[in-house]
Design an enzyme around this catalytic site. Structure first.
Site, PDB file in Angstrom:
ATOM      1  CB  ILE A  13      10.056   8.068   5.562  1.00  0.00           C
ATOM      2  CG1 ILE A  13      10.572   8.793   4.506  1.00  0.00           C
ATOM      3  CG2 ILE A  13       8.556   7.302   5.082  1.00  0.00           C
ATOM      4  CD1 ILE A  13      10.853   8.386   2.718  1.00  0.00           C
ATOM      5  CE  LYS A  40       6.394   1.552  19.796  1.00  0.00           C
ATOM      6  NZ  LYS A  40       4.736   0.971  20.223  1.00  0.00           N
ATOM      7  N   GLY A  53      11.418  -2.511  -1.147  1.00  0.00           N
ATOM      8  CA  GLY A  53      10.870  -2.471  -2.635  1.00  0.00           C
ATOM      9  C   GLY A  53      11.245  -0.842  -3.808  1.00  0.00           C
ATOM     10  CD  GLU A 119       8.010  -2.369  -5.655  1.00  0.00           C
ATOM     11  OE1 GLU A 119       6.975  -2.081  -5.450  1.00  0.00           O
ATOM     12  OE2 GLU A 119       9.086  -2.619  -5.452  1.00  0.00           O
ATOM     13  CG  ASP A 226       1.746   2.793  20.078  1.00  0.00           C
ATOM     14  OD1 ASP A 226       0.543   1.937  20.218  1.00  0.00           O
ATOM     15  OD2 ASP A 226       2.966   3.102  20.637  1.00  0.00           O
ATOM     16  CG  HIS A 247       4.121  -8.134   0.221  1.00  0.00           C
ATOM     17  ND1 HIS A 247       4.467  -8.812   0.219  1.00  0.00           N
ATOM     18  CD2 HIS A 247       4.655  -7.011   0.251  1.00  0.00           C
ATOM     19  CE1 HIS A 247       5.537  -8.339  -0.822  1.00  0.00           C
ATOM     20  NE2 HIS A 247       4.987  -7.284  -0.597  1.00  0.00           N
ATOM     21  NE  ARG A 294       2.244  -4.423  -2.679  1.00  0.00           N
ATOM     22  CZ  ARG A 294       3.266  -4.132  -2.004  1.00  0.00           C
ATOM     23  NH1 ARG A 294       2.810  -3.476  -0.628  1.00  0.00           N
ATOM     24  NH2 ARG A 294       4.060  -3.318  -2.400  1.00  0.00           N
ATOM     25  CG  HIS A 356       2.721  -4.966   3.924  1.00  0.00           C
ATOM     26  ND1 HIS A 356       4.806  -5.418   4.219  1.00  0.00           N
ATOM     27  CD2 HIS A 356       3.471  -4.279   2.635  1.00  0.00           C
ATOM     28  CE1 HIS A 356       5.419  -4.571   3.311  1.00  0.00           C
ATOM     29  NE2 HIS A 356       4.637  -3.874   1.893  1.00  0.00           N
ATOM     30  NE  ARG A 391       0.934   0.540   1.072  1.00  0.00           N
ATOM     31  CZ  ARG A 391       2.296   0.291   0.626  1.00  0.00           C
ATOM     32  NH1 ARG A 391       3.343   0.241  -0.010  1.00  0.00           N
ATOM     33  NH2 ARG A 391       2.406  -1.097   1.356  1.00  0.00           N
TER      34      ARG A 391
HETATM   35  P1  FAD Z   1       7.283   4.026  11.002  1.00  0.00           P
HETATM   36  O1  FAD Z   1       8.441   4.303   9.610  1.00  0.00           O
HETATM   37  O2  FAD Z   1       6.882   3.595  11.330  1.00  0.00           O
HETATM   38  O3  FAD Z   1       8.251   5.220  12.059  1.00  0.00           O
HETATM   39  C1  FAD Z   1       7.045   5.096  13.015  1.00  0.00           C
HETATM   40  C2  FAD Z   1       8.164   5.834  14.423  1.00  0.00           C
HETATM   41  O4  FAD Z   1       6.819   6.224  15.147  1.00  0.00           O
HETATM   42  C3  FAD Z   1       8.846   4.507  14.696  1.00  0.00           C
HETATM   43  O5  FAD Z   1       9.740   5.785  15.275  1.00  0.00           O
HETATM   44  C4  FAD Z   1       8.165   4.384  16.107  1.00  0.00           C
HETATM   45  O6  FAD Z   1       9.393   3.684  17.167  1.00  0.00           O
HETATM   46  C5  FAD Z   1       7.382   5.431  16.558  1.00  0.00           C
HETATM   47  N1  FAD Z   1       6.241   5.579  17.449  1.00  0.00           N
HETATM   48  C6  FAD Z   1       4.875   4.910  17.377  1.00  0.00           C
HETATM   49  N2  FAD Z   1       4.424   5.107  18.173  1.00  0.00           N
HETATM   50  C7  FAD Z   1       5.347   5.556  19.125  1.00  0.00           C
HETATM   51  C8  FAD Z   1       4.903   6.155  20.912  1.00  0.00           C
HETATM   52  N3  FAD Z   1       3.275   5.572  20.999  1.00  0.00           N
HETATM   53  N4  FAD Z   1       5.684   6.522  20.783  1.00  0.00           N
HETATM   54  C9  FAD Z   1       6.953   7.218  20.432  1.00  0.00           C
HETATM   55  N5  FAD Z   1       7.416   7.326  19.235  1.00  0.00           N
HETATM   56  C10 FAD Z   1       6.679   5.663  18.727  1.00  0.00           C
HETATM   57  N6  FAD Z   1       6.657   1.229   1.250  1.00  0.00           N
HETATM   58  C11 FAD Z   1       6.721   1.748  -0.184  1.00  0.00           C
HETATM   59  O7  FAD Z   1       6.031   2.995  -0.131  1.00  0.00           O
HETATM   60  N7  FAD Z   1       8.006   0.868  -0.332  1.00  0.00           N
HETATM   61  C12 FAD Z   1       9.136  -0.300  -0.030  1.00  0.00           C
HETATM   62  O8  FAD Z   1       8.604  -0.902  -0.520  1.00  0.00           O
HETATM   63  C13 FAD Z   1       7.400  -0.515   1.444  1.00  0.00           C
HETATM   64  N8  FAD Z   1       8.376  -1.369   1.758  1.00  0.00           N
HETATM   65  C14 FAD Z   1       8.026  -2.604   3.254  1.00  0.00           C
HETATM   66  C15 FAD Z   1       8.326  -3.017   3.403  1.00  0.00           C
HETATM   67  C16 FAD Z   1       8.679  -4.345   5.276  1.00  0.00           C
HETATM   68  C17 FAD Z   1       9.593  -5.094   5.556  1.00  0.00           C
HETATM   69  C18 FAD Z   1       7.499  -3.035   5.377  1.00  0.00           C
HETATM   70  C19 FAD Z   1       7.411  -3.699   6.806  1.00  0.00           C
HETATM   71  C20 FAD Z   1       7.157  -1.599   5.025  1.00  0.00           C
HETATM   72  C21 FAD Z   1       7.000  -1.682   4.071  1.00  0.00           C
HETATM   73  N9  FAD Z   1       6.881  -0.899   3.313  1.00  0.00           N
HETATM   74  C22 FAD Z   1       6.837  -0.153   2.193  1.00  0.00           C
HETATM   75  C23 FAD Z   1       6.163   0.529   3.907  1.00  0.00           C
HETATM   76  C24 FAD Z   1       6.167   1.508   4.423  1.00  0.00           C
HETATM   77  O9  FAD Z   1       7.623   1.243   4.858  1.00  0.00           O
HETATM   78  C25 FAD Z   1       5.466   2.328   5.455  1.00  0.00           C
HETATM   79  O10 FAD Z   1       4.559   2.411   5.210  1.00  0.00           O
HETATM   80  C26 FAD Z   1       6.393   3.571   5.674  1.00  0.00           C
HETATM   81  O11 FAD Z   1       7.453   3.384   5.957  1.00  0.00           O
HETATM   82  C27 FAD Z   1       6.009   4.230   7.181  1.00  0.00           C
HETATM   83  O12 FAD Z   1       6.164   5.175   7.558  1.00  0.00           O
HETATM   84  P2  FAD Z   1       6.153   6.542   9.034  1.00  0.00           P
HETATM   85  O13 FAD Z   1       7.317   7.050   8.989  1.00  0.00           O
HETATM   86  O14 FAD Z   1       4.395   6.321   8.780  1.00  0.00           O
HETATM   87  O15 FAD Z   1       6.054   4.727  10.108  1.00  0.00           O
HETATM   88  C1  SIN Z   2       7.644  -4.426  -1.408  1.00  0.00           C
HETATM   89  O1  SIN Z   2       8.877  -4.680  -1.933  1.00  0.00           O
HETATM   90  O2  SIN Z   2       7.542  -5.645  -1.870  1.00  0.00           O
HETATM   91  C2  SIN Z   2       7.190  -3.999  -0.334  1.00  0.00           C
HETATM   92  C3  SIN Z   2       7.280  -2.637  -1.582  1.00  0.00           C
HETATM   93  C4  SIN Z   2       5.771  -2.072  -0.729  1.00  0.00           C
HETATM   94  O3  SIN Z   2       5.732  -2.331   0.195  1.00  0.00           O
HETATM   95  O4  SIN Z   2       4.997  -0.985  -1.104  1.00  0.00           O
END
Ligand code: FAD
Ligand code: SIN
Length: 525
Positions: A13, A40, A53, A119, A226, A247, A294, A356, A391
Site C-alpha cells: 500500500i 522482490k 480487518g 476492533e 530488508d 496478534h 492487542r 504480526h 499499534r
Molecule cells: P508491504 O505491503 O508488506 O509491502 C512490502 C513490499 O516491499 C513488497 O512488495 C515486497 O516484495 C517489497 N520488498 C521488501 N523487501 C524488498 C527488497 N529487498 N527488494 C525489493 N522489494 C522488496 N493493518 C491494518 O491497518 N489493518 C488490517 O486489517 C491489517 N491486517 C493485517 C493482516 C495480516 C495477515 C497482516 C500480515 C498484516 C495486517 N495489517 C493490517 C498490517 C498491514 O497489512 C501492513 O502493515 C501493511 O500492509 C504494510 O504495507 P507496506 O506497504 O508498508 O508493506
Molecule cells: C486484523 O484484522 O485483526 C488485523 C488488523 C490489524 O492488524 O490492524
C-alpha cells in the site's frame, strides 16, 4: 546505468499509493519522468494483500477525531507523538476518499453508508473494510491504477540489496556524517543473477515488515526487514524496534508458516476468548475483555497458556448467526473449514498469538524523510511516532497512505534540485564464488527464528535478552564470513537483513528500562 527520477522499493500500500500520486502529478503537467517500481517477488505478494480487518478513519457523526486520537494514544501507552497522531487521524478521511477514487471498494450498508466495524482498543465503530479481505481489495485497485501510467517501469523479481551513498564513492560515512545522500540502489535481478545499479534522484523505501525473524508470524515470506537493514547499513536512524506486536488470534495450526490470521474484527463481532475448558478469562485482565488493545490480550493469552500448560486457547463464535459469519468473514470461514475441517458456526477456533507487526523502524519526519537526503520511507518499515509502544488495530494501512501522501508532496517539491555525482561504481563481487553450502544459510535462519521466538517474544527477561544477544553474535560472525566469500543470493541477503533486524530488536529491548506497551520484561516489574 539506468537513471530514474524516482525509485520506489516495495509494491504494498505504501509503495503503490506513493507511485500513483507521483505518476499522476507529472502526467497532469505533461512532464516526462521515469519511476522504477521494484519488488522482490510478484507484484501482489505483500503484507498489504493479507490485511483482513480494515482501515480506521472517522466517518460517523457520533464518532470524532478526538476519540480516534485518544484511542491511538491509549493503545500506544502514551508514548506516541501526539502531533503525528493528530495529523494522521485528521488526514484519514481525505486519504481514504482517494483510495476509493482509485477504485477500492468498501462494504456498505443498505442505506449506502459504510459498514463500519469495531476492533480492539477502538471506542467507536470506525473500521472500513471489504468483507475480511480488505488488503487484497486495496492491493488490486492500486496495482491496476499504477499499471495505467506509462512513466512507471515495473521490476518484479528484483531484490534490492544495498542503498548507494557517498560510501560507494570511497568516502567515510558514519552516523554523524552531515549531508549523507542516497543516489539509488543496487538490485539483484533474480532471473539473470546479476546485480544491477539503479541510480535515483529520490528513493522511497516501502519494504514492509519483519515477521520472518520469528518462528510464528502472520506475515508472508517477503517480510524479512530488508528496507530497515539497508537503511541501517547506510547509517540511517532506526527506533522503536523493541515494540513487536503479537496478534492475539492467529489460527493454531502447528507447522504452518505463515500463520493464518483470525481477524480482530471477529472479536469486534462478538467472538469471545475462552480456555480449553470453555471458561472465559479476559475479565481477569482488562475491563474491555476480548476487545482490549492487542498487547494486553496477547499477554493474557500467553499467561493463560502458561497457567494451564497448553499451547492454544479458543475463540468462540458459535453464538454468531451463521449468515452473519458468512457475510462478514467468508474467507476466514472457508479457510478454517478447508485447513482444519472446522465450522466456526459450530466449533470453537483454536488460536494462539503470533508475531504480526513492527511498530518501530526507520525514523522519518512528518514528510517521510529519513536522516539521509533524498531517501524517504513509508509504511511498516518506517517509524513515524504514530504507534508509540503498541499499534491500534487498523491504523497501519492508514499510516501508510498518509505518509505516502506526505512523502509524495515533499519529494515532488524537490524535483529538479538533485544532482547525481559521477563515478558511482557498479557492484563489485570480485573474489567471490557461487555459494556452495546453502544448508548453512537455512540452518542459520532456523537458529535465528528460534532465538527470537524463545528469548525476545511477548514476555522477556534480562537474562533471555542477553542470551539472545550472545547467540546472535555467533550467527552474525559466521554469516559475515560466508557473505564475504559468496556471490550473493536472495536467501543469503535476506538472512543478512534478518540478522541486522534481530540485532536491532534485541539492542533496543535491552536498552528499554520501562515496561511500555508491547515491551514487557519481567525484571522491570
Ligand atoms: P508491504 O505491503 O508488506 O509491502 C512490502 C513490499 O516491499 C513488497 O512488495 C515486497 O516484495 C517489497 N520488498 C521488501 N523487501 C524488498 C527488497 N529487498 N527488494 C525489493 N522489494 C522488496 N493493518 C491494518 O491497518 N489493518 C488490517 O486489517 C491489517 N491486517 C493485517 C493482516 C495480516 C495477515 C497482516 C500480515 C498484516 C495486517 N495489517 C493490517 C498490517 C498491514 O497489512 C501492513 O502493515 C501493511 O500492509 C504494510 O504495507 P507496506 O506497504 O508498508 O508493506
Ligand atoms: C486484523 O484484522 O485483526 C488485523 C488488523 C490489524 O492488524 O490492524
Amino acid at each position: 546505468m539506468p537513471t530514474y527520477d524516482f525509485i520506489v522499493i516495495g509494491s504494498g500500500i505504501a509503495g503503490l499509493s506513493y507511485t500513483v500520486k507521483v505518476a499522476q502529478h507529472f502526467a497532469d503537467r505533461n512532464i516526462p519522468i521515469k519511476i522504477a517500481l521494484i519488488t522482490k517477488t510478484i507484484a501482489e505478494e505483500t503484507n498489504t494483500k493479507y490485511a483482513q480487518g480494515g482501515i480506521a478513519a472517522v466517518w460517523d457523526t457520533d464518532d470524532s477525531f478526538e476519540k480516534h486520537i485518544e484511542d491511538t494514544m491509549v493503545a500506544g501507552d502514551f508514548i506516541s507523538d501526539r502531533t503525528v497522531v493528530e495529523m494522521v487521524v485528521r488526514e484519514a478521511p481525505e486519504r481514504l476518499r482517494e483510495l476509493i477514487a482509485y477504485g477500492t471498494d468498501f462494504d456498505r450498508k443498505s442505506d449506502g453508508s459504510f459498514d463500519l466495524v469495531k476492533e480492539g482498543g477502538h471506542s467507536d465503530k470506525r473500521i472500513l473494510h471489504y468483507k475480511d479481505s480488505t488488503g487484497n481489495e486495496i492491493e488490486r485497485a492500486l496495482l491496476a491504477k499504477v499499471k495505467s501510467f506509462e512513466s512507471v517501469d515495473f521490476f518484479t523479481h528484483y531484490f534490492a540489496v544495498d542503498l548507494i551513498t557517498q560510501h560507494h564513492l570511497g568516502e567515510k560515512v558514519t552516523k554523524d556524517t552531515p549531508g549523507k545522500q542516497c543516489y539509488g540502489v543496487y538490485v539483484l535481478n533474480k532471473k539473470t543473477k546479476q546485480v544491477e545499479t539503479f541510480l535515483g534522484k529520490t528513493t522511497l523505501l516501502a519494504t514492509g515488515g519483519i515477521g520472518q525473524v520469528y518462528q510464528s508470524t502472520t506475515n508472508p515470506t517477503i517480510a524479512t526487514g530488508d528496507g530497515i537493514a539497508m537503511a541501517y547499513r547506510a547509517k540511517g536512524f532506526v527506533q522503536g524496534m523493541e515494540f513487536i506486536q503479537f496478534h492475539p488470534t492467529a489460527l493454531y495450526n502447528p507447522g504452518k508458516k505463515p500463520s493464518f490470521l483470525i481477524s480482530e474484527a471477529v472479536r469486534g463481532h462478538g467472538g469471545i476468548l475462552k480456555n480449553q475448558d470453555g471458561s472465559t478469562f479476559m475479565e481477569k485482565y482488562d475491563a474491555r475483555l476480548s476487545l482490549a488493545p492487542r498487547d494486553i490480550v496477547a499477554r493474557a493469552i500467553d499467561s493463560e497458556m502458561k497457567i494451564h500448560g497448553v499451547d492454544h486457547v479458543y475463540l468462540d463464535t458459535r453464538h454468531i448467526p451463521k449468515e452473519e459469519i458468512l457475510q462478514h468473514f467468508p474467507m476466514i470461514y472457508a479457510h478454517c473449514l478447508k485447513e482444519l475441517g472446522l465450522d466456526m458456526s459450530k466449533d470453537m477456533i483454536p488460536v494462539v498469538p503470533a508475531q504480526h507487526y513492527l511498530c518501530g523502524g526507520i525514523i522519518v519526519d512528518h514528510f517521510g524523510q529519513t536522516n539521509i537526503e533524498n531517501l524517504y520511507a513509508a509504511g511498516e518499515c518506517s517509524h513515524t511516532g504514530l504507534h508509540g509502544a503498541n499499534r491500534l488495530a487498523s491504523n497501519s494501512l492508514l499510516e501508510a497512505i498518509v505518509y505516502a501522501h506526505n512523502a509524495f508532496e515533499k519529494s515532488v517539491s524537490q524535483y529538479g534540485t538533485q544532482v547525481l555525482p559521477v563515478g558511482i561504481p557498479d557492484w563489485d563481487d570480485a573474489g567471490t564464488r557461487n555459494p556452495e553450502e546453502l544448508v548453512l544459510v537455512t540452518e542459520m535462519a532456523k537458529e535465528l527464528e528460534s532465538i527470537m521466538s524463545n528469548y525476545v517474544g511477548i514476555v522477556r527477561t534480562d537474562r533471555r535478552l542477553k542470551r539472545a544477544y550472545d547467540r546472535l553474535e555467533l550467527i552474525y560472525l559466521e554469516h559475515e564470513e560466508l557473505y564475504k566469500q559468496s556471490r550473493i543470493t536472495v536467501p543469503l541477503c535476506e538472512l543478512r537483513n534478518m540478522i541486522n533486524v534481530a540485532y536491532l530488536i534485541i539492542k533496543h529491548a535491552r536498552a528499554q528500562r520501562q515496561n511500555k506497551g508491547l515491551h514487557y520484561n519481567i525484571d522491570l516489574r
